[in-house]
Design an enzyme around this catalytic site. Structure first.
Site, PDB file in Angstrom:
ATOM      1  N   ARG A  42       0.828  -1.133  -0.085  1.00 43.13           N
ATOM      2  CA  ARG A  42      -0.168   0.001  -0.252  1.00 43.13           C
ATOM      3  C   ARG A  42       0.613   1.273   0.078  1.00 43.13           C
ATOM      4  O   ARG A  42       1.558   1.596   1.219  1.00 43.13           O
ATOM      5  CB  ARG A  42      -1.006   0.103   1.207  1.00 43.13           C
ATOM      6  CG  ARG A  42      -1.808   1.252   1.201  1.00 43.13           C
ATOM      7  CD  ARG A  42      -2.309   1.105   2.590  1.00 43.13           C
ATOM      8  NE  ARG A  42      -3.715   0.315   2.652  1.00 43.13           N
ATOM      9  CZ  ARG A  42      -4.390   0.128   4.060  1.00 43.13           C
ATOM     10  NH1 ARG A  42      -4.034   0.556   5.110  1.00 43.13           N
ATOM     11  NH2 ARG A  42      -5.294  -0.776   3.919  1.00 43.13           N
ATOM     12  N   SER A 111     -12.564  -4.409  -0.231  1.00 46.73           N
ATOM     13  CA  SER A 111     -13.038  -3.981   0.977  1.00 46.73           C
ATOM     14  C   SER A 111     -14.586  -3.866   1.084  1.00 46.73           C
ATOM     15  O   SER A 111     -15.175  -3.190   0.131  1.00 46.73           O
ATOM     16  CB  SER A 111     -12.288  -2.816   1.381  1.00 46.73           C
ATOM     17  OG  SER A 111     -10.935  -2.883   1.636  1.00 46.73           O
ATOM     18  N   LYS A 140      -5.819   4.036   9.840  1.00 44.25           N
ATOM     19  CA  LYS A 140      -6.756   4.714   8.957  1.00 44.25           C
ATOM     20  C   LYS A 140      -7.741   5.366   9.782  1.00 44.25           C
ATOM     21  O   LYS A 140      -8.727   4.948  10.167  1.00 44.25           O
ATOM     22  CB  LYS A 140      -7.436   3.437   8.076  1.00 44.25           C
ATOM     23  CG  LYS A 140      -7.957   4.061   6.825  1.00 44.25           C
ATOM     24  CD  LYS A 140      -8.143   2.633   5.846  1.00 44.25           C
ATOM     25  CE  LYS A 140      -8.694   3.417   4.482  1.00 44.25           C
ATOM     26  NZ  LYS A 140      -8.999   2.125   3.562  1.00 44.25           N
TER      27      LYS A 140
END
Length: 213
Positions: A42, A111, A140
Site C-alpha cells: 500500500r 473491502s 486509517k
C-alpha cells in the site's frame, strides 16, 4: 488464480510510517520469515516509477517465500509489475471493471462493510473480501467500525474467503474467534513492532488458533 483460504491467515498490509532502521523491503522480508501468508503493498505517497520499482522488489521477495503479492488500489501498476493481484475499496475502481481489466489470472480483493457490499463484490468477481475496521485503528483514521455481528453475517453470506482488518493485534485477535473469518490483515502490529519477525510468529499462532487450526 483463485484465493486459497490459508493465504488469508496472516495478511500483511505495508505502511512506510515505520520505515527507519530498516527499509520497507527489509521489513517485509522479516514479516515473511515470521510467517505472513499474503502481502499487500500500500503506497499513497510514492511517484509511479518509485512505486513500480518497489513493487518489483516486493514481488521478488514474495516469490522467494511462495506468498501471494498484491497491490492496493493501483490496478494499472499491478498489471504492469505482474503482481498476483490487486485490492480495491468501495471508493476505488468498481470491482467488476477491475476484473475485466485484470482477467481471470489475478486475485481481486475488495473491502466491504455490509452484506450487500459483500454480495455485490462476490458477484463482480472478487476472490476474497476485506472487512473492517473490526477494532479502532490508528492507521486509517476515517475507517468506519464494523461490529463483530456484522462481520459474522458477511462471512455467512458469501462463499469466498473473508479477512478481518482494523486495529488487530496480539491482544485482541482471539476476540474474532467464531465470526467465520479466514484470517486477519494486519498493519501496525507487524510493521510497528520492535521485532517484526517475532511479532509475526506470535500473530500467526494466534490466527491459527482463532480459525481453529
Amino acid at each position: 488464480m483463485r484465493c486459497q483460504r490459508e493465504n488469508m491467515l496472516l495478511y500483511a498490509v505495508t505502511d512506510r510510517a515505520w520505515v527507519g532502521k530498516q527499509s520497507l523491503p527489509e521489513q517485509v522480508e522479516c514479516a515473511l520469515r515470521g510467517g505472513v501468508t499474503c502481502v499487500q503493498l500500500r503506497e499513497k505517497q510514492l511517484d509511479e516509477q518509485a512505486f513500480f520499482q518497489e513493487a518489483l522488489e516486493m514481488k521478488r521477495l514474495c516469490r522467494k517465500y511462495h506468498v501471494p503479492f498484491l497491490i492496493d488500489d493501483n490496478v494499472e501498476l499491478a498489471i504492469r509489475c505482474g503482481a498476483d493481484g490487486v485490492h480495491v475499496g468501495q471508493s476505488d475502481m468498481n470491482a467488476g471493471k477491475v476484473r475485466s481489466l485484470i482477467g481471470d489470472g489475478m486475485l481481486l480483493g475488495v473491502s466491504v462493510q455490509t452484506v450487500e457490499q459483500a454480495l455485490a463484490a462476490q458477484d463482480a468477481g472478487a476472490d476474497y473480501l476485506g472487512v473492517g475496521a473490526v477494532f479502532a485503528t490508528s492507521t486509517k483514521q476515517d475507517a468506519e467500525a464494523v461490529s463483530h455481528e456484522a462481520l459474522r453475517r458477511i462471512c455467512a453470506a458469501v462463499q469466498i474467503p473473508v479477512v478481518a482488518i482494523g486495529g488487530i493485534g496480539q491482544g485482541n485477535i482471539l476476540e474474532l474467534s467464531g465470526t467465520g473469518v479466514d484470517g486477519v490483515a494486519v498493519v501496525s502490529a507487524i510493521f510497528g513492532a520492535e521485532d517484526i519477525e517475532s511479532s509475526c510468529r506470535a500473530l500467526s499462532a494466534l490466527s491459527r488458533k482463532m480459525v481453529g487450526k
